[in-house]
Enzyme design. Sequence first.
Site, PDB file in Angstrom:
ATOM      1  N   CYS A 258      10.705 -13.883  -2.478  1.00 34.47           N
ATOM      2  CA  CYS A 258       9.985 -14.135  -1.229  1.00 34.47           C
ATOM      3  C   CYS A 258       9.411 -15.546  -1.288  1.00 34.47           C
ATOM      4  CB  CYS A 258       8.870 -13.105  -1.075  1.00 34.47           C
ATOM      5  SG  CYS A 258       7.911 -13.313   0.427  1.00 34.47           S
ATOM      6  N   LEU A 259       9.584 -16.308  -0.226  1.00 30.94           N
ATOM      7  CA  LEU A 259       9.090 -17.693  -0.205  1.00 30.94           C
ATOM      8  C   LEU A 259       7.572 -17.753  -0.391  1.00 30.94           C
ATOM      9  CD1 LEU A 259      11.214 -19.206   2.729  1.00 30.94           C
ATOM     10  CD2 LEU A 259      11.538 -19.598   0.288  1.00 30.94           C
TER      11      LEU A 259
ATOM     12  N   GLN B  10       4.246 -15.774   7.558  1.00 24.32           N
ATOM     13  CA  GLN B  10       4.495 -16.696   6.437  1.00 24.32           C
ATOM     14  C   GLN B  10       4.263 -18.154   6.818  1.00 24.32           C
ATOM     15  OE1 GLN B  10       8.490 -14.874   5.360  1.00 24.32           O
ATOM     16  NE2 GLN B  10       7.687 -15.470   3.349  1.00 24.32           N
TER      17      GLN B  10
ATOM     18  N   HIS C 144       6.797  -7.837   6.281  1.00 29.46           N
ATOM     19  CA  HIS C 144       5.784  -8.893   6.403  1.00 29.46           C
ATOM     20  C   HIS C 144       4.914  -8.672   7.640  1.00 29.46           C
ATOM     21  CE1 HIS C 144       6.434 -11.780   3.214  1.00 29.46           C
ATOM     22  NE2 HIS C 144       7.740 -11.809   3.421  1.00 29.46           N
TER      23      HIS C 144
ATOM     24  N   HIS D 100      12.895  -6.522   4.751  1.00 29.55           N
ATOM     25  CA  HIS D 100      11.929  -7.348   4.019  1.00 29.55           C
ATOM     26  C   HIS D 100      11.045  -8.116   5.005  1.00 29.55           C
ATOM     27  CE1 HIS D 100      10.939 -10.371   0.661  1.00 29.55           C
ATOM     28  NE2 HIS D 100      10.489 -10.959   1.762  1.00 29.55           N
ATOM     29  N   GLU D 101      11.679  -8.721   6.008  1.00 29.22           N
ATOM     30  CA  GLU D 101      10.918  -9.525   6.976  1.00 29.22           C
ATOM     31  C   GLU D 101      10.030  -8.641   7.848  1.00 29.22           C
ATOM     32  OE1 GLU D 101      10.828 -12.475   6.192  1.00 29.22           O
ATOM     33  OE2 GLU D 101      12.651 -12.483   4.979  1.00 29.22           O
TER      34      GLU D 101
ATOM     35  N   GLY E 109      15.405 -15.307   5.010  1.00 32.50           N
ATOM     36  CA  GLY E 109      14.677 -14.809   6.169  1.00 32.50           C
ATOM     37  C   GLY E 109      13.271 -15.370   6.158  1.00 32.50           C
TER      38      GLY E 109
HETATM   39 NI    NI Z   1       9.197 -12.534   2.111  1.00 33.18          NI
END
Ligand code: NI
Length: 153
Positions: free
Chosen positions: A86-87, A47, A132, A128-129, A42
Amino acid sequence: MEIQKNLKFLRQKSKPVKEIDRSVYDLIDQMTDIIEQELGAGLAAPQVGILKRIILVRFSNNDIVPFINPVILKRSSEKDIVEEGCLSIPDQLVNVKRPVYIRIRSLDIEGDIIECDLEGLDARIFQHELDHLNGILIIDRVPLIDKIKRIFK
Ligand code: NI
């Protein structure tokens, strides 16, 4: 476009999308490229440095779906704990406790309202997204017991 890793930036709250215009389409295209390159589950707009309420979720059937101004309408009381990455926070895996089932509402890319139920990994990635967009990171959701273990390690 690079993945934003500045925690101070990522802890900001994103603003609702007022109009689904060219800039939104372009952003979603670029985010789709990144999620494919990085094999991410995701991705949220902050991000990639854009504080707008847009997320992409890669579902278990491998479809990558964009959600604009997403909200959670209902959460199950049943929760589970799963390790997440997480990226934006490379090389860190965190056990995160989340509801197993959620009901969500969002706009799709046409600007139409969608409402659906998600469960398991799909529900987890969505949450999760969405975190953010509210400036919440997995490292903010570390259970207290894990924090204590880490200190005394
Ligand atoms: Ni993330």
